[in-house]
Design an enzyme around this catalytic site. Structure first.
Site, PDB file in Angstrom:
ATOM      1  N   SER A   1       1.313   5.566  -1.911  1.00 41.26           N
ATOM      2  CA  SER A   1       0.437   6.611  -1.019  1.00 41.26           C
ATOM      3  C   SER A   1      -0.683   7.325  -1.762  1.00 41.26           C
ATOM      4  O   SER A   1      -1.967   7.973  -1.798  1.00 41.26           O
ATOM      5  CB  SER A   1       1.036   8.095  -2.122  1.00 41.26           C
TER       6      SER A   1
ATOM      7  N   ASP B   1      10.533   6.721 -11.682  1.00 41.50           N
ATOM      8  CA  ASP B   1      10.317   6.535 -10.168  1.00 41.50           C
ATOM      9  C   ASP B   1      10.107   5.461  -9.432  1.00 41.50           C
ATOM     10  O   ASP B   1      10.590   4.429  -9.103  1.00 41.50           O
ATOM     11  CB  ASP B   1       8.773   6.307  -9.336  1.00 41.50           C
TER      12      ASP B   1
ATOM     13  N   SER C   1       1.008  -0.871   0.113  1.00 39.14           N
ATOM     14  CA  SER C   1      -0.013  -0.341   0.302  1.00 39.14           C
ATOM     15  C   SER C   1       1.022   1.178   0.148  1.00 39.14           C
ATOM     16  O   SER C   1       1.806   1.172   0.484  1.00 39.14           O
ATOM     17  CB  SER C   1      -0.914   0.032   1.084  1.00 39.14           C
TER      18      SER C   1
END
Length: 387
Positions: A145, A310, A143
């Site tokens: 942001s 990222d 999990s």
């Protein structure tokens, strides 16, 4: 259906009011000022301590205290602060104590309740989850942001899929968080830090909006996957998950499931198998992983210009046969040729080690960057992909 709708609305309200905008703002400033003032007090105390070693120890202790407080801020408030933690939690940007603490937030953020996840899937895919999936794990495997990921299996399929589901109401939270971080960054930039923090936050703000469109992410994932396969003749250096079209919307993304170990937990996994994380075998594996990642990023940035932007540890998996998988394509960059070629020239000059070539290539790169900046009126941060 009414009870599910009420539950969804309750969860959305909890998340987007988690706390309400003015409460979130107050919580942020109270905690941020706490961290800031603790550093200012440490700065004063250090002046009255003799000996470099003692001073360094004081700073290390302060970093440890601050790391715990920043972790609590990011975990408790969630939203954009989780994304900020991923960015600042890097060795080249933050103290080691911060990095060790914040890196654990990469895939361990607070999760949305399973009932709300079911409702989002039903609303987006227009079918109940049990009509689509033979099996669906209630506990998310990660999990972050913006969303959380569950392991599942589509009815009639022989392999598992990863189902990425957006947290309800999270986009509204992030807008409040960004405004607060911008203000704090501007203050730090004026008073304590000789670094353009405001531009970093603004760049993050631009990217956040993209991350809420899973259709865009799926297209990016497919484009990069196809490029790496083609350029490596079917044997890419990294694995890119395959999107499952027909099961993708702006808020739900179903893709191929990649079995592997997070690069953050690779040392622990080696220890379980009786391999020393610092031994010769481990070092060979680590070099292979680094080589594969470097090759993939070199090809994406220098040959294509379209790349995954990222690459924090939570987005890198290592499979049982030591293959590297690159996850989460919510953030991508697309460089124009003028900038891509200028960057390539600079890299080649640096490799050559010739000071004259380096100087000339840097001048060319600067001109390329200036042309790019004028043409697009933006300031893309190239080095993020290499951080």
């Amino acid at each position: 259906m009414k009870s599910k709708s009420n539950l969804f609305e309750n969860v959305q309200e909890t998340l987007s009011n988690r706390l309400k905008p003015w409460e979130r703002t107050m919580q942020f400033w109270v905690r941020a000022v706490n961290v800031y003032t603790s550093y200012k007090f440490c700065q004063i105390r250090v002046k009255y301590v003799k000996g470099k070693e003692k001073q360094e120890r004081m700073w290390e202790d302060q970093h440890e205290i601050a790391a715990d407080r920043i972790y609590s801020l990011c975990y408790d408030l969630g939203g954009f602060f989780l994304k900020a933690a991923q960015i600042i939690g890097k060795p080249d940007l933050a103290p080691n104590a911060w990095v060790k603490k914040l890196v654990t937030l990469c895939d361990d953020a607070p999760a949305t309740p399973f009932e709300a996840v079911q409702f989002v899937i039903e609303k987006e895919l227009e079918r109940k989850p049990n009509e689509i999936f033979e099996r669906f794990e209630r506990i998310p495997i990660g999990s972050a942001s913006v969303a959380q990921v569950h392991r599942a299996r589509i009815k009639g399929a022989t392999s598992d899929v990863a189902v990425k589901v957006q947290h309800p109401g999270v986009q509204d939270i992030m807008m409040t968080d960004i405004r607060n971080l911008k203000t704090f960054a501007a203050y730090l930039q004026k008073t304590d830090i000789r670094f353009d923090l405001v531009s970093v936050v603004q760049e993050m703000e631009k990217q956040v909006d993209y991350e809420f469109d899973f259709l865009r992410e799926a297209k990016s994932m497919e484009k990069i996957g196809e490029f790496l396969k083609t350029i490596n003749k079917g044997k890419p250096s990294v694995i890119v998950p395959r999107p499952i079209w027909g099961m993708i919307t702006r808020k739900v993304l179903v893709m191929e499931f990649i079995e592997g170990t997070s690069i953050m937990r690779l040392g622990d996994e080696m220890s379980k198998r009786g391999i020393s994380p610092h031994g010769k075998m481990a070092m060979t594996v680590k070099r292979s992983i680094l080589k594969d990642l470097t090759t993939a990023y070199g090809q994406m940035i220098l040959k294509s210009g379209f790349f995954h932007a990222d690459p924090h540890p939570g987005n890198i998996l290592v499979t049982k046969d030591t293959k590297v998988a690159l996850l989460d394509y919510g953030q991508v960059k697309d460089l124009p040729d003028v900038l891509r070629l200028g960057y390539a020239g600079l890299i080649m000059a640096l490799v050559s080690g010739d000071p004259l070539k380096i100087g000339k290539s840097f001048e060319v790169f600067q001109r390329s960057y200036f042309l790019f900046y004028v043409q697009y009126n933006s300031c893309e941060v190239l080095v993020w992909a290499w951080a």
